[in-house]
Scaffold this active site. Sequence first.
Site, PDB file in Angstrom:
ATOM      1  N   SER A   1       0.843  -1.201   0.000  1.00  0.00           N
ATOM      2  CA  SER A   1       0.000   0.000   0.000  1.00  0.00           C
ATOM      3  C   SER A   1       0.879   1.252   0.000  1.00  0.00           C
ATOM      4  O   SER A   1       1.655   1.465  -0.922  1.00  0.00           O
ATOM      5  CB  SER A   1      -0.962  -0.035   1.184  1.00  0.00           C
TER       6      SER A   1
ATOM      7  N   ASP B   1     -10.038  -4.585  -4.496  1.00  0.00           N
ATOM      8  CA  ASP B   1      -9.348  -3.680  -3.572  1.00  0.00           C
ATOM      9  C   ASP B   1     -10.182  -2.411  -3.436  1.00  0.00           C
ATOM     10  O   ASP B   1     -10.390  -1.688  -4.404  1.00  0.00           O
ATOM     11  CB  ASP B   1      -7.960  -3.349  -4.113  1.00  0.00           C
TER      12      ASP B   1
ATOM     13  N   HIS C   1      -7.932  -5.361  -0.397  1.00  0.00           N
ATOM     14  CA  HIS C   1      -6.706  -4.606  -0.159  1.00  0.00           C
ATOM     15  C   HIS C   1      -5.737  -5.305   0.788  1.00  0.00           C
ATOM     16  O   HIS C   1      -4.531  -5.084   0.704  1.00  0.00           O
ATOM     17  CB  HIS C   1      -7.063  -3.223   0.398  1.00  0.00           C
TER      18      HIS C   1
END
Length: 249
Positions: free
Chosen positions: A99, A196, A226
């Site tokens: 991320s 996601d 995610h």
Amino acid sequence: MTSFLHTPGGRSLAYSRIDGSTPGIVFLGGFKSDMSGTKAVFLEDWAKTAGRAFLRFDYSGHGQSSGAFTDGCIGDWAEDAAAAITALTSGPQILVGSSMGGWIALLLARAMPERVHALIGVAAAPDFTEDSMWPQLTPAQQQQVTQTGQTELPNDYDDQPYILTRRLFEDGKSQLVLRAPLALPFPVRLMQGTRDEAVDISVPLRLLEHADCPDMHLRLVKDMDHRFSTPDCLNLITAAINEVSPPTA
């Protein structure tokens, strides 16, 4: 065992490191996450079994490291990562950025390419403060940031809301990696779930198109979110590490 690194910037960073063969692996966590997360711990256990050098750490204001989360910004956390890699590893490393950690990894690749053997982005979120977080704020929340210095957003991964500061957004503008040429002269592997909710599929596609990289692949995983932390997804990450590692590693 957790140890602490005192950086040139005056911060105390919690870290866990194991020795092993090179190139070493450095895990770079996400926004408001810490080094005790599923992916970080799994990769350390895998590295021990594989005999690979490995480093995970907490950015300042995260986990056990010093400082308040609301005082930090992308530039600070990239500085923390550079300090950790410089002090705690030797030679080129395989950066695994999750991320926000994917953005941090790209900043490191731009600032210290000689220390990067390969880069693996897991739901990588380059430029997210500018491209997704700010546009998602309501006009009232944007006004709060501008006038009072911060606003709050619900956090799907924690009971505590995200506190988003004016400094986070202002600094983010100076750390963007998708607006200027981005040379990545090493293997890059990107992984992304099709469900996601935090990082749209358009983000890795944009990075794939934008970066100057001779060996860059994107793998989409149907219906994955995610977190990207199921056993199958974790095995995809280690498979990518093996793929970009020298045969003798």
